[in-house]
Design a protein around this motif. Sequence first.
Motif, PDB file in Angstrom:
ATOM      1  N   PRO A  15       0.879  -1.373  -0.047  1.00  0.00           N
ATOM      2  CA  PRO A  15      -0.127  -0.024   0.020  1.00  0.00           C
ATOM      3  C   PRO A  15       0.810   1.284   0.013  1.00  0.00           C
ATOM      4  O   PRO A  15       0.244   2.345  -0.670  1.00  0.00           O
ATOM      5  N   TYR A  18       1.908   2.297  -3.580  1.00  0.00           N
ATOM      6  CA  TYR A  18       0.542   2.873  -4.272  1.00  0.00           C
ATOM      7  C   TYR A  18       0.322   4.431  -3.717  1.00  0.00           C
ATOM      8  O   TYR A  18       0.405   5.596  -4.486  1.00  0.00           O
ATOM      9  N   LEU A  19       0.496   4.420  -2.327  1.00  0.00           N
ATOM     10  CA  LEU A  19       0.400   5.996  -1.689  1.00  0.00           C
ATOM     11  C   LEU A  19       1.391   6.924  -2.039  1.00  0.00           C
ATOM     12  O   LEU A  19       1.042   7.873  -2.431  1.00  0.00           O
ATOM     13  N   VAL A  57     -10.660  -5.170  -3.759  1.00  0.00           N
ATOM     14  CA  VAL A  57      -9.726  -5.427  -2.686  1.00  0.00           C
ATOM     15  C   VAL A  57     -10.764  -6.019  -1.704  1.00  0.00           C
ATOM     16  O   VAL A  57     -10.279  -7.046  -1.253  1.00  0.00           O
ATOM     17  N   ASP A  72      -1.239  -9.958   4.229  1.00  0.00           N
ATOM     18  CA  ASP A  72       0.241  -9.355   4.681  1.00  0.00           C
ATOM     19  C   ASP A  72       1.277  -9.900   4.091  1.00  0.00           C
ATOM     20  O   ASP A  72       1.742 -11.177   4.700  1.00  0.00           O
ATOM     21  N   TYR A  94      -3.797  -5.709  -5.825  1.00  0.00           N
ATOM     22  CA  TYR A  94      -2.985  -4.954  -6.356  1.00  0.00           C
ATOM     23  C   TYR A  94      -3.736  -4.360  -7.647  1.00  0.00           C
ATOM     24  O   TYR A  94      -3.620  -3.086  -7.847  1.00  0.00           O
ATOM     25  N   PHE A  97      -5.981  -1.900  -6.011  1.00  0.00           N
ATOM     26  CA  PHE A  97      -5.193  -0.927  -5.591  1.00  0.00           C
ATOM     27  C   PHE A  97      -4.966   0.052  -6.463  1.00  0.00           C
ATOM     28  O   PHE A  97      -4.967   1.516  -6.629  1.00  0.00           O
ATOM     29  N   TYR A 101      -5.898   3.998  -7.083  1.00  0.00           N
ATOM     30  CA  TYR A 101      -5.117   4.965  -7.363  1.00  0.00           C
ATOM     31  C   TYR A 101      -5.486   5.948  -8.752  1.00  0.00           C
ATOM     32  O   TYR A 101      -5.442   7.223  -8.555  1.00  0.00           O
TER      33      TYR A 101
END
Length: 155
Positions: A15, A18-19, A57, A72, A94, A97, A101
């Motif tokens: 994450p 992506y962030l 997700v 995780d 992914y 995500f 994004y």
Amino acid sequence: MTENNDHAQVKVPPPLIYLGYLIGALIINWVIPFPTPLTFILRIIGGLAVIMGALLVGSAFSQMMNAHTTPDVSHPTTALVTAGPYRFTRNPIYLGFFLIYIGFTLLSGTLWGILLGPFLYWTVTNAIIHLEEEYLKKKFKDEYASYSTRVRRWI
């Protein structure tokens, strides 16, 4: 103390990648504005992408919880999940995500997120997915090999 290596050897939590790209796109847009044309329509598309990504997700997480394994990457994978969205993509989290994004960059009114998208795809594939695939090949052997021939990596 011994180190537990029964997990994918991913160095950065996915994450955060992506962030980082999202924050990077917003900072670049602040310095060099690249606004979206058709703002209203693209913001609707962005909102839909965020919703679709979150649903994907959530569905993938649910399948992992049902299989009693964890998303995780720093913990051992205890089961190979092939149900739900994993029937269509080996990496629905992914992919979700990525949709989130793209959606957030469109919602913010910048095209920088679209331009950075291929670099994000490359980073996730090389810094995360390849390491996870290596781990899963070792852990699940023929079961993973068979699965990976039936289901594509992204879409």
